[in-house]
Design a protein around this motif. Sequence first.
Motif, PDB file in Angstrom:
ATOM      1  N   ARG A   5      24.498  -4.294  36.798  1.00 38.23           N
ATOM      2  CA  ARG A   5      23.109  -5.026  36.183  1.00 38.23           C
ATOM      3  C   ARG A   5      21.927  -4.291  36.874  1.00 38.23           C
ATOM      4  NH1 ARG A   5      26.340  -9.493  36.996  1.00 38.23           N
ATOM      5  NH2 ARG A   5      25.405 -10.050  39.133  1.00 38.23           N
ATOM      6  N   ASN A   6      21.768  -4.202  37.973  1.00 38.88           N
ATOM      7  CA  ASN A   6      20.676  -3.528  38.566  1.00 38.88           C
ATOM      8  C   ASN A   6      20.657  -2.227  38.179  1.00 38.88           C
ATOM      9  OD1 ASN A   6      20.326  -5.898  40.049  1.00 38.88           O
ATOM     10  ND2 ASN A   6      21.281  -5.194  41.933  1.00 38.88           N
ATOM     11  N   PHE A   7      21.323  -1.419  38.123  1.00 39.67           N
ATOM     12  CA  PHE A   7      21.064   0.073  37.577  1.00 39.67           C
ATOM     13  C   PHE A   7      20.786   0.033  36.136  1.00 39.67           C
ATOM     14  CE2 PHE A   7      22.735   4.128  35.897  1.00 39.67           C
ATOM     15  CZ  PHE A   7      21.954   4.892  36.786  1.00 39.67           C
ATOM     16  N   ARG A   8      21.223  -0.768  35.207  1.00 39.84           N
ATOM     17  CA  ARG A   8      20.684  -0.892  33.815  1.00 39.84           C
ATOM     18  C   ARG A   8      19.374  -1.235  33.938  1.00 39.84           C
ATOM     19  NH1 ARG A   8      22.457   1.484  29.664  1.00 39.84           N
ATOM     20  NH2 ARG A   8      20.208   2.030  29.752  1.00 39.84           N
ATOM     21  N   ALA A   9      19.053  -2.393  34.823  1.00 35.89           N
ATOM     22  CA  ALA A   9      17.736  -2.893  34.646  1.00 35.89           C
ATOM     23  C   ALA A   9      16.706  -1.769  35.200  1.00 35.89           C
ATOM     24  CB  ALA A   9      17.504  -4.098  35.634  1.00 35.89           C
ATOM     25  N   LYS A  10      17.205  -1.021  36.174  1.00 40.32           N
ATOM     26  CA  LYS A  10      16.145   0.110  36.706  1.00 40.32           C
ATOM     27  C   LYS A  10      15.992   1.121  35.405  1.00 40.32           C
ATOM     28  CE  LYS A  10      16.405   3.699  40.197  1.00 40.32           C
ATOM     29  NZ  LYS A  10      15.566   3.093  41.108  1.00 40.32           N
ATOM     30  N   LEU A  11      17.046   1.557  34.769  1.00 41.21           N
ATOM     31  CA  LEU A  11      16.697   2.330  33.732  1.00 41.21           C
ATOM     32  C   LEU A  11      15.862   1.791  32.678  1.00 41.21           C
ATOM     33  CD1 LEU A  11      20.168   3.883  33.031  1.00 41.21           C
ATOM     34  CD2 LEU A  11      18.484   4.568  34.666  1.00 41.21           C
ATOM     35  N   ASP A  12      15.929   0.530  32.338  1.00 42.85           N
ATOM     36  CA  ASP A  12      15.325  -0.110  30.950  1.00 42.85           C
ATOM     37  C   ASP A  12      13.974  -0.333  31.515  1.00 42.85           C
ATOM     38  OD1 ASP A  12      17.636  -0.127  29.682  1.00 42.85           O
ATOM     39  OD2 ASP A  12      17.964  -2.335  30.228  1.00 42.85           O
ATOM     40  N   ALA A  13      13.557  -0.326  32.949  1.00 37.35           N
ATOM     41  CA  ALA A  13      12.183  -0.671  33.387  1.00 37.35           C
ATOM     42  C   ALA A  13      11.370   0.355  33.208  1.00 37.35           C
ATOM     43  CB  ALA A  13      12.101  -1.350  34.639  1.00 37.35           C
ATOM     44  N   ASN A  14      11.830   1.648  33.027  1.00 33.45           N
ATOM     45  CA  ASN A  14      11.135   2.734  32.961  1.00 33.45           C
ATOM     46  C   ASN A  14      11.392   3.943  32.002  1.00 33.45           C
ATOM     47  OD1 ASN A  14       9.563   5.177  33.472  1.00 33.45           O
ATOM     48  ND2 ASN A  14       9.729   4.900  35.914  1.00 33.45           N
ATOM     49  N   PRO A  15      11.614   3.572  30.693  1.00 31.39           N
ATOM     50  CA  PRO A  15      11.992   4.611  29.566  1.00 31.39           C
ATOM     51  C   PRO A  15      11.442   5.977  29.551  1.00 31.39           C
ATOM     52  CG  PRO A  15      10.628   2.695  28.588  1.00 31.39           C
ATOM     53  CD  PRO A  15      10.855   2.266  30.128  1.00 31.39           C
ATOM     54  N   ALA A  16      10.261   6.025  29.934  1.00 30.06           N
ATOM     55  CA  ALA A  16       9.783   7.185  30.251  1.00 30.06           C
ATOM     56  C   ALA A  16      10.508   8.286  30.887  1.00 30.06           C
ATOM     57  CB  ALA A  16       8.172   7.192  30.581  1.00 30.06           C
ATOM     58  N   LEU A  17      11.155   7.895  31.988  1.00 26.43           N
ATOM     59  CA  LEU A  17      11.859   8.430  32.713  1.00 26.43           C
ATOM     60  C   LEU A  17      13.335   8.540  32.326  1.00 26.43           C
ATOM     61  CD1 LEU A  17      10.622   8.004  36.475  1.00 26.43           C
ATOM     62  CD2 LEU A  17      10.343  10.038  35.056  1.00 26.43           C
ATOM     63  N   TYR A  18      13.749   7.522  31.797  1.00 26.99           N
ATOM     64  CA  TYR A  18      15.097   7.216  31.867  1.00 26.99           C
ATOM     65  C   TYR A  18      15.732   7.052  30.447  1.00 26.99           C
ATOM     66  CZ  TYR A  18      14.573   6.384  36.783  1.00 26.99           C
ATOM     67  OH  TYR A  18      14.195   6.548  38.293  1.00 26.99           O
ATOM     68  N   ASP A  19      15.291   7.267  29.414  1.00 27.22           N
ATOM     69  CA  ASP A  19      15.512   6.798  27.926  1.00 27.22           C
ATOM     70  C   ASP A  19      16.477   7.707  27.525  1.00 27.22           C
ATOM     71  OD1 ASP A  19      13.848   8.930  27.916  1.00 27.22           O
ATOM     72  OD2 ASP A  19      13.067   8.371  25.972  1.00 27.22           O
ATOM     73  N   ARG A  20      16.934   8.886  28.294  1.00 33.73           N
ATOM     74  CA  ARG A  20      17.858   9.912  27.887  1.00 33.73           C
ATOM     75  C   ARG A  20      19.090   9.850  28.990  1.00 33.73           C
ATOM     76  NH1 ARG A  20      16.198  15.745  26.598  1.00 33.73           N
ATOM     77  NH2 ARG A  20      18.351  15.811  25.778  1.00 33.73           N
ATOM     78  N   VAL A  21      19.156   9.150  29.663  1.00 32.42           N
ATOM     79  CA  VAL A  21      20.328   8.807  30.542  1.00 32.42           C
ATOM     80  C   VAL A  21      21.545   8.274  29.780  1.00 32.42           C
ATOM     81  CG1 VAL A  21      21.206   7.791  32.657  1.00 32.42           C
ATOM     82  CG2 VAL A  21      18.752   8.597  32.804  1.00 32.42           C
ATOM     83  N   ARG A  22      22.465   8.944  29.940  1.00 28.83           N
ATOM     84  CA  ARG A  22      23.682   8.359  29.265  1.00 28.83           C
ATOM     85  C   ARG A  22      24.695   7.636  30.473  1.00 28.83           C
ATOM     86  NH1 ARG A  22      25.204  13.521  25.098  1.00 28.83           N
ATOM     87  NH2 ARG A  22      23.134  13.939  24.460  1.00 28.83           N
ATOM     88  N   VAL A  23      24.692   6.481  30.008  1.00 29.39           N
ATOM     89  CA  VAL A  23      25.703   5.585  31.204  1.00 29.39           C
ATOM     90  C   VAL A  23      26.946   5.586  30.567  1.00 29.39           C
ATOM     91  CG1 VAL A  23      25.994   3.541  32.232  1.00 29.39           C
ATOM     92  CG2 VAL A  23      23.528   4.387  31.700  1.00 29.39           C
ATOM     93  N   THR A  24      27.932   5.972  31.533  1.00 31.80           N
ATOM     94  CA  THR A  24      29.332   5.752  31.062  1.00 31.80           C
ATOM     95  C   THR A  24      29.996   5.054  32.242  1.00 31.80           C
ATOM     96  OG1 THR A  24      29.660   7.923  32.164  1.00 31.80           O
ATOM     97  CG2 THR A  24      29.430   7.873  29.934  1.00 31.80           C
ATOM     98  N   ALA A  25      31.231   4.432  31.909  1.00 31.43           N
ATOM     99  CA  ALA A  25      31.973   3.868  32.846  1.00 31.43           C
ATOM    100  C   ALA A  25      32.862   4.569  33.677  1.00 31.43           C
ATOM    101  CB  ALA A  25      32.531   2.636  32.206  1.00 31.43           C
ATOM    102  N   PHE A  26      32.832   4.250  35.227  1.00 31.98           N
ATOM    103  CA  PHE A  26      33.680   4.828  36.136  1.00 31.98           C
ATOM    104  C   PHE A  26      34.381   3.712  37.122  1.00 31.98           C
ATOM    105  CE2 PHE A  26      34.683   6.601  40.022  1.00 31.98           C
ATOM    106  CZ  PHE A  26      35.739   7.574  39.682  1.00 31.98           C
ATOM    107  N   GLY A  27      35.457   3.825  37.153  1.00 31.74           N
ATOM    108  CA  GLY A  27      36.319   2.882  38.125  1.00 31.74           C
ATOM    109  C   GLY A  27      37.969   2.867  38.125  1.00 31.74           C
ATOM    110  N   ASN A  28      38.475   2.380  38.819  1.00 35.27           N
ATOM    111  CA  ASN A  28      39.793   2.365  38.585  1.00 35.27           C
ATOM    112  C   ASN A  28      40.100   1.879  37.312  1.00 35.27           C
ATOM    113  OD1 ASN A  28      42.622   2.214  39.005  1.00 35.27           O
ATOM    114  ND2 ASN A  28      42.614   0.490  40.608  1.00 35.27           N
TER     115      ASN A  28
END
Length: 273
Positions: free
Chosen positions: A111-134
């Motif tokens: 949630r915090n990471f997603r909020a960080k990206l959404d708060a600054n689209p000028a920097l982060y609008d092209r970040v591709r978030v994928t899922a990693f874990g067990n």
Amino acid sequence: MSFRIFVAVAGLSLAGAGCALAPAGNDPALKQAIANPARTPAFAARDAARKPYEVLHFFEVRPQATVVEISPGGGYWTEILAPYLKTQGTYYAAQYPQDGGGIAHRQEYYRNFRAKLDANPALYDRVRVTAFGNGHYDVAPPGTADVVLTFRNLHNWMSDGYAEAALAAFYRALKPGGILGIEEHRGRTDKPQDPRAADGYVRQDYAIRLAQQAGFVFVGGSEALANPRDTKDHPEGVWTLPPTYRLGDKDRARYAAIGEADGFLLKFRKPTP
């Protein structure tokens, strides 16, 4: 090959693989990304310990690359890599899945990471978030990544019992000839490796063996993050040291004087056919 023999062979490999960091060259775009005033001040304050320019140079990160960062946490490296790769490259942030695997603090990380990206689209609008874990290993489309990077995470996967599956996933994501870069807290060589890495430290030879078993070819190591003051025998493991200070104010000045943990950088390559 027995583990004892492997350690000897790995030591020879390290000695002959050019462990000293090569000159950093000149990458103005990377310097600009590191100097960006939009970075979190607490993150920028750690640059002296984390050496982002030297680390990313060693791992052969270029502005045109497709780069996958595994478990970006609060986004120290995201704040550098996302703007650096935004125009010419591609940045995948392989974060915990949205449900956190049922673990509350990992849900909060997402949630915090997603909020960080959404708060600054000028920097982060092209970040591709994928899922990693067990059980979540599709960090990028197979055979598309030039570089997969992980910073101080291997001990977590060892603790949770899926380090081998994680490394296999990185191998799938990389192009032939692609680079896997691992940063980790360096464990003592006079003690056997705890397979669960409960103190947060991982022997360098043990990490090399894990990656080689996944099919990677060891290229070399760097001493850029070495800290000879770290005795690696702290009451709360690596988390005794900054930036965590798990003991609170107890002996804080002593641990501050040690600094962040002794670390290694290891570079591997996915073989070409």
